[in-house]
Design a protein around this motif. Sequence first.
Motif, short mmCIF file in Angstrom:
data_model
loop_
_atom_site.label_atom_id
_atom_site.label_comp_id
_atom_site.label_asym_id
_atom_site.label_seq_id
_atom_site.Cartn_x
_atom_site.Cartn_y
_atom_site.Cartn_z
N TYR A 35 -76.19 -14.30 -24.91
CA TYR A 35 -75.51 -13.76 -26.07
C TYR A 35 -76.44 -12.79 -26.78
CZ TYR A 35 -72.02 -17.30 -25.28
OH TYR A 35 -71.05 -18.07 -24.71
N ILE A 36 -75.92 -11.58 -27.05
CA ILE A 36 -76.70 -10.58 -27.76
C ILE A 36 -75.86 -10.03 -28.90
CG2 ILE A 36 -78.08 -9.98 -25.74
CD1 ILE A 36 -76.36 -7.52 -25.33
N SER A 37 -76.52 -9.40 -29.86
CA SER A 37 -75.80 -8.84 -31.01
C SER A 37 -75.04 -7.58 -30.58
CB SER A 37 -76.80 -8.49 -32.11
OG SER A 37 -77.58 -7.37 -31.73
N SER A 38 -74.14 -7.16 -31.43
CA SER A 38 -73.39 -5.93 -31.18
C SER A 38 -74.33 -4.74 -31.09
CB SER A 38 -72.37 -5.68 -32.29
OG SER A 38 -71.41 -6.70 -32.31
N ASP A 39 -75.35 -4.72 -31.96
CA ASP A 39 -76.32 -3.62 -31.93
C ASP A 39 -77.11 -3.61 -30.62
OD1 ASP A 39 -75.54 -2.73 -34.42
OD2 ASP A 39 -77.19 -3.73 -35.49
N GLU A 40 -77.49 -4.79 -30.13
CA GLU A 40 -78.22 -4.87 -28.86
C GLU A 40 -77.35 -4.41 -27.70
OE1 GLU A 40 -81.27 -8.55 -29.83
OE2 GLU A 40 -79.19 -8.99 -29.28
N LEU A 42 -74.83 -2.31 -27.90
CA LEU A 42 -74.68 -0.86 -28.04
C LEU A 42 -75.93 -0.14 -27.54
CD1 LEU A 42 -72.90 1.46 -28.98
CD2 LEU A 42 -73.83 1.13 -31.28
N ALA A 43 -77.12 -0.66 -27.86
CA ALA A 43 -78.37 -0.06 -27.39
C ALA A 43 -78.46 -0.13 -25.86
CB ALA A 43 -79.57 -0.76 -28.02
N LEU A 44 -78.04 -1.25 -25.27
CA LEU A 44 -78.06 -1.39 -23.82
C LEU A 44 -77.11 -0.39 -23.17
CD1 LEU A 44 -79.11 -3.02 -21.38
CD2 LEU A 44 -77.20 -4.60 -21.76
N GLU A 45 -75.94 -0.24 -23.75
CA GLU A 45 -74.96 0.71 -23.21
C GLU A 45 -75.45 2.15 -23.37
OE1 GLU A 45 -71.57 1.72 -21.11
OE2 GLU A 45 -72.59 -0.19 -21.35
N ARG A 46 -76.08 2.46 -24.49
CA ARG A 46 -76.65 3.80 -24.68
C ARG A 46 -77.75 4.07 -23.67
NH1 ARG A 46 -76.63 3.79 -31.23
NH2 ARG A 46 -74.57 4.71 -31.46
N LEU A 57 -79.32 8.24 -12.76
CA LEU A 57 -79.36 6.84 -12.30
C LEU A 57 -78.12 6.11 -12.79
CD1 LEU A 57 -83.09 6.05 -13.06
CD2 LEU A 57 -82.05 6.29 -10.80
N ALA A 58 -77.20 5.82 -11.89
CA ALA A 58 -75.99 5.10 -12.25
C ALA A 58 -76.21 3.61 -11.98
CB ALA A 58 -74.80 5.63 -11.47
N VAL A 59 -76.49 2.86 -13.03
CA VAL A 59 -76.74 1.43 -12.89
C VAL A 59 -75.86 0.67 -13.87
CG1 VAL A 59 -79.11 1.70 -12.06
CG2 VAL A 59 -78.69 1.47 -14.50
N ASP A 60 -75.54 -0.57 -13.53
CA ASP A 60 -74.75 -1.39 -14.44
C ASP A 60 -75.67 -2.19 -15.37
OD1 ASP A 60 -75.56 -3.73 -13.04
OD2 ASP A 60 -73.85 -3.57 -11.69
N ARG A 61 -75.07 -2.80 -16.39
CA ARG A 61 -75.88 -3.54 -17.36
C ARG A 61 -76.60 -4.71 -16.72
NH1 ARG A 61 -71.17 -3.48 -21.82
NH2 ARG A 61 -70.36 -4.89 -20.26
N GLY A 62 -75.98 -5.35 -15.75
CA GLY A 62 -76.65 -6.47 -15.07
C GLY A 62 -77.91 -6.02 -14.36
#
Length: 95
Positions: A35-40, A42-46, A57-62
């Motif tokens: 579980y991560i915060s909404s801000d975290e 969003l930062a991961l997606e950015r 580099l096309a990578v997924d969040r995992g």
Amino acid sequence: MPGLAAPQSGAGAPRSAGGHRPTGRQRHDAKITVYISSDELLALERLRLALRAEHALAVDRGRLVREAVAAMISDVEARGERSTLVRRLRGTDPP
């Protein structure tokens, strides 16, 4: 550090400083929920989008999370008390 071995993948995957390879894109036989915060999130997606736009580099969040885990394991094994993770967990290194 004994007992902190990261999963290994095929021979072509790059190794981190401590010799650990993130598993990359493949079927995995174990799963965790984090579980991560909404801000975290969003930062991961950015970060994911920046890697795609600026570095092709096309990578997924995992994959990003597996890479980060492998890097932290290698850093702790190589640097111990001086590692980024230990310092951050002790509150002696800024986030």
